[in-house]
Design an enzyme around this catalytic site. Structure first.
Site, short mmCIF file in Angstrom:
data_model
loop_
_atom_site.label_atom_id
_atom_site.label_comp_id
_atom_site.label_asym_id
_atom_site.label_seq_id
_atom_site.Cartn_x
_atom_site.Cartn_y
_atom_site.Cartn_z
N ARG A 42 0.87 -1.20 0.00
CA ARG A 42 0.00 0.00 0.00
C ARG A 42 0.90 1.23 0.00
O ARG A 42 1.26 1.80 1.04
CB ARG A 42 -0.90 -0.01 1.23
N GLN B 278 -7.80 -8.16 -8.79
CA GLN B 278 -7.78 -6.74 -9.18
C GLN B 278 -6.35 -6.29 -9.39
O GLN B 278 -5.45 -6.60 -8.60
CB GLN B 278 -8.43 -5.91 -8.07
N ARG C 217 2.19 -7.05 -9.19
CA ARG C 217 2.53 -6.37 -7.93
C ARG C 217 2.57 -7.32 -6.74
O ARG C 217 3.00 -6.94 -5.66
CB ARG C 217 1.54 -5.24 -7.66
N HIS D 182 1.15 2.37 -10.42
CA HIS D 182 0.19 2.87 -9.43
C HIS D 182 0.93 3.71 -8.36
O HIS D 182 0.96 3.35 -7.18
CB HIS D 182 -0.51 1.67 -8.78
N ASP E 232 -11.43 9.46 -8.08
CA ASP E 232 -10.97 8.24 -8.76
C ASP E 232 -11.31 8.41 -10.23
O ASP E 232 -12.37 8.05 -10.69
CB ASP E 232 -11.68 7.02 -8.17
N GLU F 229 -1.25 8.05 -11.66
CA GLU F 229 -0.87 6.75 -12.18
C GLU F 229 -0.88 6.75 -13.71
O GLU F 229 -1.94 6.93 -14.32
CB GLU F 229 -1.85 5.70 -11.65
#
Ligand code: TA6
Length: 314
Positions: free
Chosen positions: A57, A81, A86, A168, A228, A288
């Site tokens: 995170r 997702q 990652r 990201h 978002d 991103e």
């Protein structure tokens, strides 16, 4: 330049004579720190899981081969997702450094760290979920211009596949004050003094407003609540994070057309178990870069390369 691998072989750290540094976890090839002019430019949750059991995170997680929840009836449908990149351990492929000339006093030192991920390194479930022969090389370059992170995708098989990719990046939000990060005028150093520029003249998908499409006309976006947005097919290549209306970080896309801006805001930040402190949404913003509107198709033997150069104005 100096490059060290941690004793437990989980992290690679590179440092320049200027003191600038970058730290990359082999897990996810996740950049978890980039310091320039003595300041940390990335945001990392205080509860970020760094032991390889969960995507980090914060820092710069790599999203591949799908962005967001995978669509139904698609080759990526059964992936998690943001895909597997990652949350899989990458291999450290090595470094290449360029020493500055005696005259430049360290001005053009740079160091490139390469990381690799291919089908054979995937977990059985990831390989089953997305059965394509691929190889990725992720290059992290620290130099006087800033931090460059490039992803090279190669189709090692004969069958074509399609993918999305995105970096990201979680950027730290502070207000520099005469070179120091401080409460310059007693005002809280946070997201209320941040705006994002370089997003005008295109359309965006607003995932907070049920993924409806909107046109983006205003020159800058302020972050005043959960944000978002997927800005698609941007004409110019740079999205900048401004603090007090002054450029702080420039995020320059390289061979990528889309930019996502995300801030979870209060409720969503509180709801994420690995997002800390709860108020941390005031000190970060995700900008991103990616290719996430539609799919890139890669024929057997072909490669695609895309990434970013992030420049700090401090
Ligand atoms: O990039 C924005 C986003 O797609 C948001 O919708 C939110 O889901 C965020 O990524 C974080 O996703 P994660 O899977 O890391 O919790």
């Amino acid at each position: 330049p100096q490059v060290d691998i941690s004793a437990d072989n989980s992290k690679v750290t590179a440092k320049l004579p200027t003191g600038d540094s970058v730290e990359v976890l082999l897990y996810g090839a996740t950049v978890i720190s980039w310091k320039s002019s003595g300041q940390e430019n990335l945001w990392l949750s205080q509860k970020a899981v760094l032991d390889g059991s969960k995507a980090v995170r914060g820092g710069i997680p790599i999203v591949f081969p799908v962005f967001g929840p995978p669509p139904q009836n698609h080759a990526t449908s059964s992936l998690p997702q943001h895909g597997f990149a990652r949350s899989t351990r990458w291999e450290y492929l090595g470094k290449s450094t360029s020493e500055s000339g005696a005259l430049s006093r360290g001005g053009d030192d740079s160091v490139k760290l390469d990381f690799g991920l291919s089908q054979s390194q995937l977990s059985p479930e990831s390989r089953k979920a997305w059965p394509y022969d691929f190889s990725l090389v992720y290059s992290v370059t620290l130099g006087k211009d800033g931090l460059q992170t490039m992803l090279n995708v190669r189709n090692e098989g004969r069958e074509s596949f399609e993918f999305q990719m995105l970096l990201h990046s979680y950027f730290a939000v502070k207000v520099a004050y005469r070179g120091r990060w401080a409460a310059a005028d007693g005002v809280e150093q946070n997201i209320s003094r941040v705006s994002i520029s370089g997003l005008a003249g295109t359309s965006y998908i607003d995932k907070v407003l049920d993924a409806t499409e909107h046109s983006s006309s205003s020159p800058t976006l302020s972050i005043t609540g959960e944000t978002d947005r997927v800005y698609k097919s941007l004409k110019q290549d740079t999205t900048s994070i401004l603090q007090d209306d002054k450029p702080h970080l420039d995020v320059v896309r390289d061979n990528l057309t889309d930019t996502v801006v995300w801030n979870p805001w209060k409720e969503k930040a509180k709801a994420m178990g690995d997002f800390a402190p709860d108020e941390g949404y005031k000190n970060m913003v995700c900008v991103e870069v990616g290719s996430v509107d539609g799919w890139q198709k890669l024929e057997g033997g072909d490669t695609f390369e895309g990434g970013q150069l992030v420049k700090s104005h401090i």
